[in-house]
Scaffold this motif. Structure first.
Motif, short mmCIF file in Angstrom:
data_model
loop_
_atom_site.label_atom_id
_atom_site.label_comp_id
_atom_site.label_asym_id
_atom_site.label_seq_id
_atom_site.Cartn_x
_atom_site.Cartn_y
_atom_site.Cartn_z
N ILE A 1 67.91 46.43 38.70
CA ILE A 1 67.91 46.88 40.10
C ILE A 1 66.48 47.09 40.58
CG2 ILE A 1 68.57 48.75 41.65
CD1 ILE A 1 70.88 46.97 40.97
N MET A 2 65.59 47.59 39.72
CA MET A 2 64.19 47.75 40.10
C MET A 2 63.58 46.40 40.48
SD MET A 2 60.88 48.86 37.81
CE MET A 2 60.79 47.19 37.13
N LEU A 3 63.82 45.37 39.67
CA LEU A 3 63.29 44.04 39.96
C LEU A 3 63.85 43.52 41.27
CD1 LEU A 3 63.56 42.44 36.40
CD2 LEU A 3 61.48 43.26 37.52
N VAL A 4 65.16 43.71 41.49
CA VAL A 4 65.79 43.26 42.73
C VAL A 4 65.17 44.00 43.92
CG1 VAL A 4 67.95 43.28 44.05
CG2 VAL A 4 67.97 42.61 41.64
N TYR A 5 64.93 45.30 43.76
CA TYR A 5 64.38 46.09 44.86
C TYR A 5 62.99 45.60 45.24
CZ TYR A 5 62.95 50.07 47.68
OH TYR A 5 62.50 50.86 48.73
N GLY B 1 67.17 52.80 39.44
CA GLY B 1 66.45 51.55 39.63
C GLY B 1 65.82 51.45 41.00
N ILE B 2 66.56 51.87 42.03
CA ILE B 2 66.03 51.85 43.40
C ILE B 2 64.85 52.79 43.53
CG2 ILE B 2 66.57 52.52 45.78
CD1 ILE B 2 69.41 51.41 45.29
N ALA B 3 64.96 53.99 42.96
CA ALA B 3 63.89 54.99 43.06
C ALA B 3 62.61 54.49 42.39
CB ALA B 3 64.34 56.31 42.44
N VAL B 4 62.73 53.96 41.18
CA VAL B 4 61.55 53.47 40.46
C VAL B 4 60.97 52.25 41.17
CG1 VAL B 4 60.73 52.47 38.30
CG2 VAL B 4 62.29 54.42 38.25
N GLY B 5 61.83 51.36 41.65
CA GLY B 5 61.36 50.21 42.40
C GLY B 5 60.60 50.62 43.64
N HIS B 6 61.09 51.66 44.33
CA HIS B 6 60.41 52.12 45.54
C HIS B 6 59.06 52.76 45.21
CE1 HIS B 6 60.00 53.48 49.66
NE2 HIS B 6 59.68 54.67 49.19
N TYR C 1 57.10 51.98 42.74
CA TYR C 1 56.15 50.88 42.46
C TYR C 1 55.76 50.17 43.74
CZ TYR C 1 54.09 46.58 40.80
OH TYR C 1 53.22 45.55 40.60
N PHE C 2 56.74 49.84 44.58
CA PHE C 2 56.45 49.12 45.82
C PHE C 2 55.52 49.94 46.72
CE2 PHE C 2 57.54 48.32 50.30
CZ PHE C 2 57.17 46.98 50.39
N PHE C 3 55.76 51.24 46.81
CA PHE C 3 54.92 52.10 47.66
C PHE C 3 53.48 52.15 47.14
CE2 PHE C 3 53.00 56.20 48.67
CZ PHE C 3 53.10 56.21 50.05
N LEU C 4 53.33 52.36 45.84
CA LEU C 4 51.98 52.48 45.27
C LEU C 4 51.23 51.16 45.28
CD1 LEU C 4 52.63 54.84 42.21
CD2 LEU C 4 51.62 55.43 44.41
N GLU C 5 51.95 50.05 45.16
CA GLU C 5 51.31 48.74 45.05
C GLU C 5 51.15 48.04 46.39
OE1 GLU C 5 49.57 45.43 43.05
OE2 GLU C 5 49.91 47.51 42.47
N ASP C 6 52.14 48.18 47.30
CA ASP C 6 52.14 47.39 48.53
C ASP C 6 51.92 48.21 49.79
OD1 ASP C 6 53.37 45.84 46.44
OD2 ASP C 6 54.12 44.47 47.96
N VAL C 7 52.29 49.48 49.78
CA VAL C 7 52.24 50.28 51.01
C VAL C 7 51.01 51.18 51.04
CG1 VAL C 7 53.43 51.99 52.43
CG2 VAL C 7 54.75 50.24 51.20
N PHE C 8 50.87 52.04 50.06
CA PHE C 8 49.81 53.05 50.08
C PHE C 8 48.40 52.45 50.16
CE2 PHE C 8 46.99 56.18 47.94
CZ PHE C 8 47.11 57.20 48.87
N PRO C 9 48.09 51.35 49.44
CA PRO C 9 46.73 50.79 49.54
C PRO C 9 46.35 50.33 50.94
CG PRO C 9 47.83 49.94 47.60
CD PRO C 9 48.88 50.66 48.41
N ASN C 10 47.35 50.06 51.80
CA ASN C 10 47.08 49.59 53.15
C ASN C 10 47.12 50.69 54.19
OD1 ASN C 10 46.93 46.83 52.28
ND2 ASN C 10 49.17 46.78 52.18
#
Length: 239
Positions: A126-130, A175-180, A182-191
């Motif tokens: 689910i993390m990968l899917v997220y 899975g959703i929580a961990v995926g989020h 990662y996505f936040f730290l990698e794709d959202v927060f740096p911008n």
């Protein structure tokens, strides 16, 4: 001839996806053949810390239950979305992909301790899917030919489907929580204004996995088309 064709197709699968899905299939096969039992694989902090059964940190991500619908369903989604990530947004960045595996696995292990989960493979899927769904927000999905929606809703649709099957949604929520995260730290927060990149792939992983050249004959699976199965087809809007 058939064996050579299978071997060629198998070796075309990117290395991380190939290694993980193969490990999952072999682990399940070993359980089915009664070479090992699930009791030797499940996550148990006491056995890990007191008896030094370190392998449980890994094996609990490799077993999805006995061969059946649930196993096949998870394997298809694991293979498809793991491969699409590796050949899409992580193409040429194998070390970063491995680091996402390690980061996600660590968070799930920590959280799994508090919610008493003994197998975390489904949550990892689910993390990968997220992560894939958030990086491909304009892809239209079709689930079993019944639902049409955009990719970011896919993890939630899977959670609803899991609920209909009578399974606990704690695994999907993890899975959703961990995926989020990662996505936040990698794709959202740096911008963000004042943001920065907190997740940095260790140099030794880059030395191990990243190569300067790509195989010119490599035939990737397009990330934006998770089709081929009626429960996970998709296409880009306007495409």
């Amino acid at each position: 001839m058939a064996y050579q064709t299978f071997q060629q197709e198998y070796l075309q699968i990117p290395v991380v996806t190939r290694a993980y899905t193969t490990a999952c299939v072999l682990t399940t096969a070993a359980v089915q053949l009664e070479l090992i039992t699930p009791f030797q694989l499940y996550f148990n902090p006491d056995l890990i810390l007191r008896n030094y059964q370190i392998w449980r940190l890994i094996t609990n991500f490799l077993f999805f239950g006995p061969v059946g619908f649930n196993f096949l369903f998870n394997m298809i989604f694991l293979y498809r979305y793991c491969r699409m990530l590796e050949e899409g947004s992580f193409r040429g960045r194998t070390a970063d992909f491995v680091f996402m595996f390690l980061f996600g696995g660590l968070l799930m292990t920590i959280f799994g301790t508090f919610v008493s989960l003994v197998f975390l493979g489904q949550a990892f899927t689910i993390m990968l899917v997220y992560v894939w769904s958030r990086r491909n927000p304009n892809v239209r999905m079709n689930f079993f030919g019944l639902l049409n929606f955009q990719a970011p809703f896919l993890p939630w649709v899977l959670m609803g489907f899991s609920l209909l099957l009578g399974n606990s949604i704690i695994v999907d929520l993890l899975g959703i929580a961990v995926g989020h995260v990662y996505f936040f730290l990698e794709d959202v927060f740096p911008n963000q204004p004042g943001g920065g990149r907190w997740l940095k792939t260790p140099f030794f992983l880059k030395m191990l996995f990243d190569t300067p050249e790509e195989d010119a004959n490599y035939n990737p699976l397009p990330e934006e088309r998770p089709g081929g199965f009626a429960w996970g087809e998709g296409q880009r809007l306007g495409g």
